[in-house]
Scaffold this motif. Structure first.
Motif, PDB file in Angstrom:
ATOM      1  N   LEU A 131      26.196  47.282  65.721  1.00 12.76           N
ATOM      2  CA  LEU A 131      24.992  46.871  65.211  1.00 12.76           C
ATOM      3  C   LEU A 131      24.472  45.792  66.096  1.00 12.76           C
ATOM      4  N   ARG A 132      25.481  44.731  66.714  1.00 13.32           N
ATOM      5  CA  ARG A 132      24.818  43.801  67.378  1.00 13.32           C
ATOM      6  C   ARG A 132      24.423  44.388  68.987  1.00 13.32           C
ATOM      7  N   VAL A 133      25.222  45.183  69.301  1.00 14.19           N
ATOM      8  CA  VAL A 133      24.906  45.885  70.836  1.00 14.19           C
ATOM      9  C   VAL A 133      23.799  46.577  70.693  1.00 14.19           C
ATOM     10  N   GLN A 152      24.433  34.439  70.107  1.00 11.02           N
ATOM     11  CA  GLN A 152      23.133  34.608  69.248  1.00 11.02           C
ATOM     12  C   GLN A 152      23.558  34.838  67.713  1.00 11.02           C
ATOM     13  N   LEU A 153      24.235  35.629  67.323  1.00 10.55           N
ATOM     14  CA  LEU A 153      24.788  36.105  65.980  1.00 10.55           C
ATOM     15  C   LEU A 153      25.194  35.075  65.393  1.00 10.55           C
ATOM     16  N   ALA A 154      26.120  34.314  66.007  1.00 17.62           N
ATOM     17  CA  ALA A 154      26.863  33.180  65.646  1.00 17.62           C
ATOM     18  C   ALA A 154      26.088  32.146  65.178  1.00 17.62           C
ATOM     19  N   ASP A 155      25.095  31.882  66.124  1.00 15.42           N
ATOM     20  CA  ASP A 155      24.039  30.812  65.975  1.00 15.42           C
ATOM     21  C   ASP A 155      23.085  30.958  64.790  1.00 15.42           C
ATOM     22  N   GLY A 208      25.468  30.665  61.694  1.00 17.61           N
ATOM     23  CA  GLY A 208      26.024  29.371  61.280  1.00 17.61           C
ATOM     24  C   GLY A 208      27.574  29.179  61.655  1.00 17.61           C
ATOM     25  N   VAL A 209      27.905  30.067  62.338  1.00 11.29           N
ATOM     26  CA  VAL A 209      29.483  30.198  62.486  1.00 11.29           C
ATOM     27  C   VAL A 209      29.792  29.990  64.000  1.00 11.29           C
ATOM     28  N   HIS A 210      31.245  29.831  64.458  1.00 12.67           N
ATOM     29  CA  HIS A 210      31.461  29.724  65.871  1.00 12.67           C
ATOM     30  C   HIS A 210      31.445  31.039  66.434  1.00 12.67           C
ATOM     31  N   TYR A 211      31.014  31.126  67.665  1.00 14.78           N
ATOM     32  CA  TYR A 211      30.961  32.372  68.403  1.00 14.78           C
ATOM     33  C   TYR A 211      32.338  33.320  68.399  1.00 14.78           C
ATOM     34  N   GLN A 212      33.361  32.432  68.301  1.00 16.48           N
ATOM     35  CA  GLN A 212      34.891  32.979  68.301  1.00 16.48           C
ATOM     36  C   GLN A 212      34.821  33.726  66.970  1.00 16.48           C
ATOM     37  N   THR A 213      34.333  33.311  65.819  1.00 11.13           N
ATOM     38  CA  THR A 213      34.582  34.053  64.714  1.00 11.13           C
ATOM     39  C   THR A 213      33.790  35.550  64.513  1.00 11.13           C
ATOM     40  N   VAL A 214      32.553  35.479  65.444  1.00 12.08           N
ATOM     41  CA  VAL A 214      32.034  36.873  65.578  1.00 12.08           C
ATOM     42  C   VAL A 214      33.074  37.951  66.331  1.00 12.08           C
ATOM     43  N   GLY A 215      33.743  37.461  67.235  1.00 12.87           N
ATOM     44  CA  GLY A 215      34.612  38.302  67.951  1.00 12.87           C
ATOM     45  C   GLY A 215      35.716  38.502  67.094  1.00 12.87           C
ATOM     46  N   TYR A 216      36.510  37.470  66.220  1.00 11.79           N
ATOM     47  CA  TYR A 216      37.481  37.967  65.196  1.00 11.79           C
ATOM     48  C   TYR A 216      37.064  38.847  64.086  1.00 11.79           C
TER      49      TYR A 216
END
Length: 72
Positions: free
Chosen positions: A4-6, A14-17, A20-28
């Motif tokens: 979905l993100r791609v 951008q998604l993390a912002d 309201g989470v850390h960008y590493q959370t999106v990766g996890y």
């Protein structure tokens, strides 16, 4: 979630912002190394304007580029 993100040309940062989470959370989350809270899962679904089941499922989705096993 990565698909979905791609598809929408959104970076992890951008998604993390937006969430309201850390960008590493999106990766996890994308790698299945972290299960989000219900609140975060609903916010992600709302962000992408899809039902939560499209983003998260108890049945694992096949990895991108993987070949499904041949049935006997």
């Amino acid at each position: 979630m990565a698909v979905l993100r791609v598809e929408r040309a959104i970076t992890r940062r951008q998604l993390a912002d937006a969430l309201g989470v850390h960008y590493q959370t999106v990766g996890y989350l994308e790698r299945g190394e972290y299960s989000p809270s219900l609140y975060l899962a609903l916010r992600i679904a709302e962000y992408f304007e899809v039902p939560v089941e499209v983003v998260f499922s108890i049945t694992p989705f096949p990895r991108i580029g993987s070949v499904p096993p041949a049935s006997a």
